[in-house]
Design a protein around this motif. Structure first.
Motif, mmCIF file in Angstrom:
data_model
loop_
_atom_site.group_PDB
_atom_site.id
_atom_site.type_symbol
_atom_site.label_atom_id
_atom_site.label_comp_id
_atom_site.label_asym_id
_atom_site.label_seq_id
_atom_site.Cartn_x
_atom_site.Cartn_y
_atom_site.Cartn_z
ATOM 1 N N LEU A 266 0.808 -1.219 0.000
ATOM 2 C CA LEU A 266 0.000 0.000 0.000
ATOM 3 C C LEU A 266 0.843 1.271 0.000
ATOM 4 N N ASP A 267 2.132 1.120 0.270
ATOM 5 C CA ASP A 267 2.992 2.279 0.507
ATOM 6 C C ASP A 267 2.412 3.122 1.642
ATOM 7 N N PHE A 268 1.975 2.422 2.680
ATOM 8 C CA PHE A 268 1.331 3.089 3.816
ATOM 9 C C PHE A 268 2.320 3.959 4.579
ATOM 10 N N SER A 269 1.881 5.185 4.905
ATOM 11 C CA SER A 269 2.664 6.088 5.737
ATOM 12 C C SER A 269 1.772 6.594 6.868
ATOM 13 N N PRO A 270 2.120 6.350 8.127
ATOM 14 C CA PRO A 270 1.272 6.818 9.235
ATOM 15 C C PRO A 270 1.199 8.333 9.338
ATOM 16 N N SER A 271 2.110 9.035 8.708
ATOM 17 C CA SER A 271 2.039 10.501 8.712
ATOM 18 C C SER A 271 1.066 11.032 7.674
ATOM 19 N N ARG A 272 0.623 10.139 6.774
ATOM 20 C CA ARG A 272 -0.214 10.570 5.658
ATOM 21 C C ARG A 272 -1.542 9.808 5.579
ATOM 22 N N ASP A 273 -1.512 8.517 5.917
ATOM 23 C CA ASP A 273 -2.643 7.621 5.669
ATOM 24 C C ASP A 273 -3.280 7.161 6.972
ATOM 25 N N THR A 274 -4.454 6.524 6.853
ATOM 26 C CA THR A 274 -5.194 6.052 8.022
ATOM 27 C C THR A 274 -5.686 4.627 7.781
ATOM 28 N N LEU A 275 -5.498 3.774 8.790
ATOM 29 C CA LEU A 275 -5.977 2.395 8.751
ATOM 30 C C LEU A 275 -7.200 2.241 9.639
ATOM 31 N N TYR A 276 -8.150 1.430 9.183
ATOM 32 C CA TYR A 276 -9.268 0.971 9.995
ATOM 33 C C TYR A 276 -9.221 -0.554 9.955
ATOM 34 N N VAL A 277 -8.854 -1.167 11.060
ATOM 35 C CA VAL A 277 -8.680 -2.617 11.120
ATOM 36 C C VAL A 277 -9.911 -3.217 11.791
ATOM 37 N N LEU A 278 -10.515 -4.208 11.132
ATOM 38 C CA LEU A 278 -11.864 -4.650 11.489
ATOM 39 C C LEU A 278 -11.923 -5.748 12.547
ATOM 40 N N GLY A 279 -10.921 -5.820 13.394
ATOM 41 C CA GLY A 279 -10.987 -6.746 14.529
ATOM 42 C C GLY A 279 -10.291 -8.064 14.262
ATOM 43 N N ASP A 280 -10.191 -8.880 15.321
ATOM 44 C CA ASP A 280 -9.376 -10.096 15.313
ATOM 45 C C ASP A 280 -7.954 -9.757 14.881
ATOM 46 N N LEU A 281 -7.357 -8.876 15.647
ATOM 47 C CA LEU A 281 -5.968 -8.513 15.429
ATOM 48 C C LEU A 281 -5.047 -9.670 15.775
ATOM 49 N N VAL A 282 -5.469 -10.506 16.734
ATOM 50 C CA VAL A 282 -4.590 -11.513 17.325
ATOM 51 C C VAL A 282 -5.175 -12.919 17.192
ATOM 52 N N ASN A 283 -4.296 -13.889 17.478
ATOM 53 C CA ASN A 283 -4.650 -15.291 17.711
ATOM 54 C C ASN A 283 -4.715 -16.117 16.434
ATOM 55 N N MET B 284 0.028 -0.334 17.522
ATOM 56 C CA MET B 284 0.217 0.651 18.586
ATOM 57 C C MET B 284 1.171 1.757 18.140
ATOM 58 N N GLY B 285 2.205 1.363 17.439
ATOM 59 C CA GLY B 285 3.216 2.318 17.021
ATOM 60 C C GLY B 285 2.725 3.334 16.010
ATOM 61 N N TYR B 286 1.600 3.047 15.345
ATOM 62 C CA TYR B 286 1.059 3.977 14.363
ATOM 63 C C TYR B 286 0.216 5.078 14.997
ATOM 64 N N GLY B 287 -0.035 5.002 16.289
ATOM 65 C CA GLY B 287 -0.765 6.059 16.972
ATOM 66 C C GLY B 287 -2.131 6.300 16.363
ATOM 67 N N ASP B 288 -2.458 7.554 16.126
ATOM 68 C CA ASP B 288 -3.781 7.912 15.613
ATOM 69 C C ASP B 288 -3.984 7.527 14.152
ATOM 70 N N ALA B 289 -2.965 6.991 13.509
ATOM 71 C CA ALA B 289 -3.118 6.552 12.122
ATOM 72 C C ALA B 289 -3.757 5.165 12.019
ATOM 73 N N ALA B 290 -3.921 4.477 13.139
ATOM 74 C CA ALA B 290 -4.540 3.150 13.138
ATOM 75 C C ALA B 290 -5.718 3.138 14.103
#
Length: 282
Positions: free
Chosen positions: A23-40, A53-59
């Protein structure tokens, strides 16, 4: 600036890294919305949590059933499942930071777009719920998770009853229905009675049940609802529903949908997920 919806990651950090690189994702420019089940189930749940966590308000992340399971196991109110792959989180030096961050994620999110609002949940929305009601009910669960009685909530969260919503519900019955709808729902009746045993695709509904998004006169039918949770359903692209769980942890792909706030233009981007089978993953 680009906005992305991402389906169930389930501990597959290498696939997430590959997807974000694609995606060429950049947390300074782009925003992620992750739909759950991050783990397991996948091999690196701790890596996924640290990355997001490291992406702060970008995630912006939703809680799925596997995320709630991690919180319950970590709290000591639920025994680990034999298929869980959560030890790297539970044994980590930064365990408390990861769990604190996870507890403060959302149960539902609503993004206002110029043409059609976008409601995001992990699993489903009951047919009588409007988008605004869904967000309000999700906030009740979020408050329980973040409050001083979180352990009691997590201990009593599990169970299949009540099977349907009523505005008169109170206490744990009320919260349990909200959790089950938002994190476990696949099939329900036309009256909104939920069923939790079937995991087939949309054509595999038990007698008397249907996919929650096909219930006639569903209150959220005039907006778009994005969700994950249902790997046997896979990618589904309709004006009213977007299904993004494409079975990454089961050897499928990890999916992202690029969208914007000004029109209905969107683009699906996928990377193949290759998971090394580890004890407890079968």
């Amino acid at each position: 600036m680009a906005l992305y919806l991402i389906g169930d990651v389930q501990g597959c950090d290498s696939a997430l890294q590959d997807l974000l690189r694609t995606l060429d994702f950049s947390p300074s420019r782009d925003t992620l919305y992750v739909l759950g089940d991050l783990v397991n189930r996948g091999p690196d749940s701790a890596g996924v949590l640290r990355r997001l966590m490291g992406y702060g308000d970008a995630a912006h992340c939703l809680l799925g059933n596997h995320d709630l399971n991690l919180l319950a196991v970590a709290q000591g109110v639920r025994k680990p499942h034999r298929k869980d792959t959560l030890d790297a989180v539970l044994d980590a030096e930064d365990r408390h930071a990861m769990l604190h961050w996870l507890r403060h994620q959302k149960m539902a999110m609503l993004v206002q777009r110029e043409q059609t609002p976008l409601l995001m949940v992990h699993a489903g929305v009951l047919p009588t719920w409007t988008a605004a009601q869904t967000i309000a009910l999700a906030q009740e669960v979020e408050a329980a998770l973040q409050g001083g009685h979180a352990a009691e909530f997590l201990k009593n969260m599990y169970g299949n009853t009540p099977v349907a919503w009523s505005d008169a519900l109170a206490g744990m019955d009320r919260l349990r229905v909200i959790v089950n709808a938002l994190t476990r729902l696949r099939f329900c009746t036309a009256q909104g009675e939920m069923e939790f045993d079937s995991k087939e695709g949309a054509d595999g509904a038990p007698d008397g049940y249907m996919p929650w998004f096909d219930v006639p006169d569903r209150q959220t039918a005039q907006i778009s609802v994005a969700f994950g949770h249902w790997s046997t359903l896979g990618w589904l692209n309709r004006p009213d529903v977007l299904s993004l769980d494409t079975g990454c942890v089961w050897g499928g792909s990890l999916s992202a949908l690029r969208f914007n706030l000004h029109d209905e233009a969107q683009e699906l981007i996928q990377v193949q997920c290759v998971v090394s089978q580890q004890p407890g993953m079968q």
